[in-house]
Design an enzyme around this catalytic site. Structure first.
Site, PDB file in Angstrom:
ATOM      1  N   LYS A 192      15.542 -11.784  -5.165  1.00  0.00           N
ATOM      2  CA  LYS A 192      15.229 -10.723  -5.973  1.00  0.00           C
ATOM      3  C   LYS A 192      14.611  -9.538  -5.132  1.00  0.00           C
ATOM      4  O   LYS A 192      13.452  -9.784  -4.570  1.00  0.00           O
ATOM      5  CB  LYS A 192      13.940 -11.165  -7.076  1.00  0.00           C
ATOM      6  CG  LYS A 192      14.089 -10.043  -8.082  1.00  0.00           C
ATOM      7  CD  LYS A 192      12.676  -9.858  -8.659  1.00  0.00           C
ATOM      8  CE  LYS A 192      11.470  -8.979  -8.170  1.00  0.00           C
ATOM      9  NZ  LYS A 192      12.018  -7.781  -7.917  1.00  0.00           N
ATOM     10  N   GLU A 266       4.293 -14.304   2.849  1.00  0.00           N
ATOM     11  CA  GLU A 266       4.044 -13.374   3.837  1.00  0.00           C
ATOM     12  C   GLU A 266       3.408 -12.228   3.178  1.00  0.00           C
ATOM     13  O   GLU A 266       4.127 -11.588   2.683  1.00  0.00           O
ATOM     14  CB  GLU A 266       5.232 -12.803   4.463  1.00  0.00           C
ATOM     15  CG  GLU A 266       4.793 -12.645   6.097  1.00  0.00           C
ATOM     16  CD  GLU A 266       4.955 -11.157   6.421  1.00  0.00           C
ATOM     17  OE1 GLU A 266       4.005 -10.529   6.030  1.00  0.00           O
ATOM     18  OE2 GLU A 266       5.493 -10.787   7.306  1.00  0.00           O
ATOM     19  N   CYS A 300       3.127  -3.978   6.892  1.00  0.00           N
ATOM     20  CA  CYS A 300       2.059  -4.803   6.771  1.00  0.00           C
ATOM     21  C   CYS A 300       1.167  -5.280   8.030  1.00  0.00           C
ATOM     22  O   CYS A 300       0.276  -5.770   8.139  1.00  0.00           O
ATOM     23  CB  CYS A 300       2.238  -6.190   6.003  1.00  0.00           C
ATOM     24  SG  CYS A 300       3.658  -6.934   6.607  1.00  0.00           S
ATOM     25  N   GLU A 398      -5.707  -2.730   1.623  1.00  0.00           N
ATOM     26  CA  GLU A 398      -4.539  -2.471   2.315  1.00  0.00           C
ATOM     27  C   GLU A 398      -4.016  -1.189   1.766  1.00  0.00           C
ATOM     28  O   GLU A 398      -3.760  -1.255   0.420  1.00  0.00           O
ATOM     29  CB  GLU A 398      -3.540  -3.704   2.199  1.00  0.00           C
ATOM     30  CG  GLU A 398      -2.234  -3.411   2.896  1.00  0.00           C
ATOM     31  CD  GLU A 398      -1.212  -4.433   2.748  1.00  0.00           C
ATOM     32  OE1 GLU A 398      -1.230  -4.971   1.837  1.00  0.00           O
ATOM     33  OE2 GLU A 398      -0.491  -4.644   4.016  1.00  0.00           O
TER      34      GLU A 398
HETATM   35  P1  ADP Z   1       3.901  -4.140  -3.423  1.00  0.00           P
HETATM   36  O1  ADP Z   1       2.601  -4.028  -3.822  1.00  0.00           O
HETATM   37  O2  ADP Z   1       4.479  -4.041  -1.788  1.00  0.00           O
HETATM   38  O3  ADP Z   1       5.030  -3.395  -4.286  1.00  0.00           O
HETATM   39  P2  ADP Z   1       4.254  -6.689  -4.655  1.00  0.00           P
HETATM   40  O4  ADP Z   1       3.690  -7.949  -4.433  1.00  0.00           O
HETATM   41  O5  ADP Z   1       3.948  -6.069  -6.102  1.00  0.00           O
HETATM   42  O6  ADP Z   1       4.495  -5.513  -3.611  1.00  0.00           O
HETATM   43  O7  ADP Z   1       5.696  -6.775  -5.140  1.00  0.00           O
HETATM   44  C1  ADP Z   1       6.711  -7.647  -3.981  1.00  0.00           C
HETATM   45  C2  ADP Z   1       7.843  -8.281  -4.750  1.00  0.00           C
HETATM   46  O8  ADP Z   1       7.188  -9.085  -5.944  1.00  0.00           O
HETATM   47  C3  ADP Z   1       8.539  -7.084  -5.638  1.00  0.00           C
HETATM   48  O9  ADP Z   1       9.800  -7.755  -5.868  1.00  0.00           O
HETATM   49  C4  ADP Z   1       8.048  -7.468  -7.071  1.00  0.00           C
HETATM   50  O10 ADP Z   1       8.958  -7.105  -8.061  1.00  0.00           O
HETATM   51  C5  ADP Z   1       7.728  -9.050  -7.113  1.00  0.00           C
HETATM   52  N1  ADP Z   1       6.670  -9.381  -8.103  1.00  0.00           N
HETATM   53  C6  ADP Z   1       5.891  -8.295  -8.816  1.00  0.00           C
HETATM   54  N2  ADP Z   1       5.121  -9.340  -9.645  1.00  0.00           N
HETATM   55  C7  ADP Z   1       5.515 -10.461  -9.357  1.00  0.00           C
HETATM   56  C8  ADP Z   1       5.126 -11.965 -10.132  1.00  0.00           C
HETATM   57  N3  ADP Z   1       3.958 -11.645 -10.883  1.00  0.00           N
HETATM   58  N4  ADP Z   1       5.794 -12.920  -9.849  1.00  0.00           N
HETATM   59  C9  ADP Z   1       6.738 -12.715  -8.836  1.00  0.00           C
HETATM   60  N5  ADP Z   1       7.339 -11.789  -8.413  1.00  0.00           N
HETATM   61  C10 ADP Z   1       6.543 -10.527  -8.488  1.00  0.00           C
END
Ligand code: ADP
Length: 495
Positions: A192, A266, A300, A398
């Site tokens: 994804k 990570e 990061c 962060e």
């Molecule tokens: P960032 O803050 O860098 O955008 P996120 O942690 O929000 O990072 O997102 C990283 C990935 O995790 C993206 O592909 C996002 O769609 C996905 N994501 C966001 N929320 C969830 C969740 N509850 N469960 C699984 N994947 C998620």
């Protein structure tokens, strides 16, 4: 449309992009799509299918079938997998300009930076792991049972169906960080990509099919957090490999409990970069600039907390501020740009909000500004903040933007305590020409990667990952397959 675009890129953007499930390009079952946007111009690039839990079910069925014994994938020998991986690396190289343009359009980073960094490393990753495919060895282990004889040995077997969930800062590279070790070990994958940057993962999906990866072995499901959550909750998924925020990492760890799927994470970082009086100051300033502002600050392992010993504090701050002010921020397709925009409006507002908050808290902007650069695109001028204390949000959180704080220190003990005073532990760095100081302080820092007299020096051969709330597990290098394999112990009695 940008006149510099390659015909292949124009063609890729000319129709809505679909999901890759079981070797076929298909619409989301419920027909939902979302727009992916060029962060330099704020214009829509193309509509992309948004996978729902129904599509996740379809992909899990395909990935499971592709994994089961008797499938074409399960019958491929390690050597076949090795050759296949190598072929994909070469295909990425052959399409490198196209990937670089797509990445620059989708993420905002400079075309050149994408070409030389993200895309070149992604290709190399396939070739590095191609070598491991034939070297996943077990061990033969002696047993001591009086009067009986045994032959005991271990096998490294794939975990099964792996969900890779990745962020937007290095879109193709993060996708490859998950796909490559997973398929090297014989797993199948559902990837994804991040909702902000799905394009290069989708283009990679096309190349994987072209290279001969069997149907269902790698499925690509663009979508938002709901798509990721459906994957994490799915009982047909055996492992989740996630890169992203610590906040979402915690949700994933909790949601994975349903079928106790394996989880590797990570997560975030807030790396301390420590400069001692006896450092090569010119090199340290250059390292602080690269460490702080690389990838528009959206990395990061960036050194976002600068600690400078008092004797050289003014000199280092002046040097970093001058370099930050001189960085030309602009469209990733403009060859004179030295830094592109942030990835999204949300990220733009968040980063400018942190800078503005620091000013309101009484900190000083030695370089940069809390105002947007230009009236279109998500640009931020690289910012250096002094007059900061350890409690301010810019110092604890962060930010994921081109924002560095600088704090003076006097003693080694004081700076080690301050550097380690964070929930994160992804990276850290030390600048000192005293070899004892550099190695001793490096050993005292609680972080998965420590750079001594350098920053961002890297290779696919090196394991990476986090201490504390920066994650679970290690990626790449010889340790990078451990999280993608189950260790089986076989005991045979010799009768
Ligand atoms: P960032 O803050 O860098 O955008 P996120 O942690 O929000 O990072 O997102 C990283 C990935 O995790 C993206 O592909 C996002 O769609 C996905 N994501 C966001 N929320 C969830 C969740 N509850 N469960 C699984 N994947 C998620």
């Amino acid at each position: 449309m940008n006149p510099a675009l390659l015909p292949a890129v124009r063609s890729f953007l000319s129709s809505p992009r679909q999901l890759l499930i079981d070797g076929e390009w298909v619409d989301a079952k419920d027909g939902r799509t979302f727009a992916t946007v060029n962060p330099s111009t704020e214009e829509e690039l193309v509509q992309v299918a948004h996978a729902s839990s129904v599509d996740v079910d379809r992909a899990v069925v395909a990935a499971r079938a592709a994994f089961e014994s008797g499938s074409p994938w399960s019958k491929m020998t390690p050597r076949d997998r090795s050759h296949l991986l190598w072929r994909i690396g070469d295909l990425i190289d052959a399409h490198a300009d196209e990937f670089a343009q797509l990445e620059a359009l989708d993420n905002g980073k400079r075309v050149e930076a994408a070409r030389e960094g993200d895309i070149a490393i992604a290709a190399e990753l396939f070739r590095y792991f191609a070598g491991w495919a034939t070297k996943m060895e077990g061990t033969s282990i002696p047993m001591s049972v009086p009067g009986r004889e045994f032959h005991a040995y271990t096998r490294r077997e794939p975990v099964g169906v792996v969900a890779g969930i990745v962020p937007w800062n290095f879109p193709l590279l993060m996708a490859c960080f998950k796909i490559v070790p997973a398929i090297t070990a014989g797993n199948t994958v559902i990837l994804k990509p991040a909702e902000q940057t799905p394009l290069t993962a989708l283009r990679l999906g096309e190349l994987l099919l072209e290279a001969g990866v069997p149907a269902g072995v790698v499925n690509v499901l663009p979508g938002f957090g709901d798509t990721g959550a459906a994957l994490v909750e799915h009982h047909g998924v055996d492992k989740v490999a996630f890169t992203g925020s610590t906040e979402v990492g915690k949700k994933i760890a909790a949601a994975a409990a349903g079928n106790l799927k394996k989880v590797s994470l990570e997560l975030g970082g807030k790396a301390p970069n420590i400069i001692f009086n006896d450092a090569d100051i010119e090199a340290a300033i250059a390292g602080a600039v690269l460490g702080g502002f690389f990838n528009e600050g959206q990395c990061c392992v960036n050194g976002s907390r600068l600690y400078v010993q008092r004797g050289v504090f003014d000199q280092v701050v002046a040097g970093v501020a001058a370099a930050a002010a001189a960085i030309k921020v602009g469209d990733g397709f403009d060859p004179t740009s030295q830094m592109g925009p942030l990835v999204s409006q949300e990220q733009h507002e968040k980063v400018l909000g942190y800078i503005g908050g620091a000013v309101r808290d009484g900190a000083v902007l030695t370089a940069g500004s809390a105002d947007r650069v230009g009236d279109r695109g998500f640009f931020v001028q690289p910012t250096l903040i002094t007059g900061v204390d350890e409690q301010m949000a810019v110092q604890t959180d962060e930010i994921f933007g081109p924002v560095v704080t600088a704090i003076p220190f006097d003693t080694e003990d004081e700076v080690v305590a301050a550097a380690n005073n964070t929930v994160y532990g992804l990276a850290a760095g030390v600048w000192s020409n005293n070899i004892g100081t550099a190695h001793r302080v490096g050993a005292r820092l609680r972080a998965g990667t420590v750079w001594l007299n350098t920053w961002h020096a890297d290779d696919v051969t090196l394991p990476r990952g986090g201490f504390k709330q920066s994650g679970w597990g290690r990626e790449l290098g010889s340790f990078g397959l451990d999280d993608y394999t189950e260790l089986k112990t076989v005991i045979a009695e010799l009768r």
